[in-house]
Every structure is written in C-alpha cells, then in structure tokens.
Design a protein around this motif. Structure first.
Motif, mmCIF file in Angstrom:
data_model
loop_
_atom_site.group_PDB
_atom_site.id
_atom_site.type_symbol
_atom_site.label_atom_id
_atom_site.label_comp_id
_atom_site.label_asym_id
_atom_site.label_seq_id
_atom_site.Cartn_x
_atom_site.Cartn_y
_atom_site.Cartn_z
ATOM 1 N N VAL A 75 0.835 -1.205 0.000
ATOM 2 C CA VAL A 75 0.000 0.000 0.000
ATOM 3 C C VAL A 75 0.866 1.250 0.000
ATOM 4 O O VAL A 75 2.022 1.222 0.403
ATOM 5 C CB VAL A 75 -0.933 0.057 1.222
ATOM 6 C CG1 VAL A 75 -1.894 -1.089 1.247
ATOM 7 C CG2 VAL A 75 -0.168 0.117 2.516
ATOM 8 N N ASP A 76 0.284 2.332 -0.458
ATOM 9 C CA ASP A 76 0.829 3.676 -0.286
ATOM 10 C C ASP A 76 -0.207 4.462 0.499
ATOM 11 O O ASP A 76 -1.417 4.293 0.298
ATOM 12 C CB ASP A 76 1.038 4.383 -1.641
ATOM 13 C CG ASP A 76 2.290 3.907 -2.359
ATOM 14 O OD1 ASP A 76 3.231 3.481 -1.680
ATOM 15 O OD2 ASP A 76 2.313 3.976 -3.592
ATOM 16 N N GLY A 77 0.262 5.328 1.370
ATOM 17 C CA GLY A 77 -0.687 6.131 2.140
ATOM 18 C C GLY A 77 -0.075 7.432 2.587
ATOM 19 O O GLY A 77 1.143 7.593 2.626
ATOM 20 N N ASP A 78 -0.941 8.375 2.891
ATOM 21 C CA ASP A 78 -0.538 9.672 3.464
ATOM 22 C C ASP A 78 -1.104 9.772 4.867
ATOM 23 O O ASP A 78 -2.307 9.586 5.071
ATOM 24 C CB ASP A 78 -1.059 10.835 2.629
ATOM 25 C CG ASP A 78 -0.404 10.933 1.256
ATOM 26 O OD1 ASP A 78 0.686 10.343 1.077
ATOM 27 O OD2 ASP A 78 -0.977 11.588 0.377
ATOM 28 N N ILE A 79 -0.207 10.028 5.815
ATOM 29 C CA ILE A 79 -0.606 10.198 7.211
ATOM 30 C C ILE A 79 -0.127 11.557 7.661
ATOM 31 O O ILE A 79 1.006 11.957 7.387
ATOM 32 C CB ILE A 79 0.011 9.089 8.096
ATOM 33 C CG1 ILE A 79 -0.554 7.729 7.697
ATOM 34 C CG2 ILE A 79 -0.250 9.360 9.567
ATOM 35 C CD1 ILE A 79 0.042 6.558 8.452
ATOM 36 N N SER A 80 -1.033 12.287 8.336
ATOM 37 C CA SER A 80 -0.640 13.612 8.832
ATOM 38 C C SER A 80 -0.691 13.621 10.360
ATOM 39 O O SER A 80 -1.449 12.877 10.977
ATOM 40 C CB SER A 80 -1.574 14.688 8.271
ATOM 41 O OG SER A 80 -2.905 14.443 8.645
ATOM 42 N N ALA A 81 0.161 14.452 10.956
ATOM 43 C CA ALA A 81 0.178 14.626 12.411
ATOM 44 C C ALA A 81 0.065 16.109 12.708
ATOM 45 O O ALA A 81 0.774 16.930 12.140
ATOM 46 C CB ALA A 81 1.462 14.063 12.998
ATOM 47 N N LYS A 82 -0.864 16.455 13.620
ATOM 48 C CA LYS A 82 -1.087 17.872 13.975
ATOM 49 C C LYS A 82 -0.933 18.060 15.456
ATOM 50 O O LYS A 82 -1.256 17.241 16.244
ATOM 51 C CB LYS A 82 -2.477 18.319 13.532
ATOM 52 C CG LYS A 82 -2.655 18.226 12.024
ATOM 53 C CD LYS A 82 -4.064 18.608 11.637
ATOM 54 C CE LYS A 82 -4.217 18.411 10.139
ATOM 55 N NZ LYS A 82 -5.530 18.685 9.649
#
Length: 77
Positions: A70-77
């Motif tokens: 898989v490819d994925g985008d994860i963001s952290a705020k």
C-alpha cells in the motif's frame, strides 16, 4: 471431496474453491479500520494522527502470511 486431478496436493488446494466453500468476495474497509485505530493517537503520541490517503497496490497470500502493498498519506497535527 471433489477430485480435480491425480495430484493429492492440487486436489486439496483447489477443491474448496470449486465447491464454493471459500467466500467468492470479502469486503473490508481498511481505511475506516486504520482511521479508527488512529483515533486515540493523541493519548499515545501527543499528536493527532490522521490517515489522509490509502492506495492498495496488491494483496497476496504467501504461505501463512497475508502480504499487502500500500501507499498512504498520514498527517500529524
């Protein structure tokens, strides 16, 4: 058991498929499962981690393992 051919191993592997004992389709919403698992990320990491994008390239069974590319985008705020 349905006999496919003369090879016992081949019969063992293919018979469940041909007798429809294995589901013809399986649905799992992986994105929702991953998002739910990240909901408490603030508690463990201090940041709110979110799954923004998820793309499956392949799903394969290799021996006893399920291999998912898989490819994925994860963001952290």
């Amino acid at each position: 058991m349905t006999k496919i051919g003369d090879r016992r191993e081949l019969n063992f592997l293919l018979a469940p498929f041909l007798s429809h004992q294995i589901p013809s389709s399986m649905q799992v919403n992986a994105a929702d499962l991953l998002r739910k698992s990240l909901q408490n990320s603030t508690v463990t990491s201090g940041d709110k981690v979110a799954l923004d994008k998820l793309k499956f390239h392949s799903v394969q069974i290799q021996g006893d393992d399920l291999v998912v590319d898989v490819d994925g985008d994860i963001s952290a705020k």
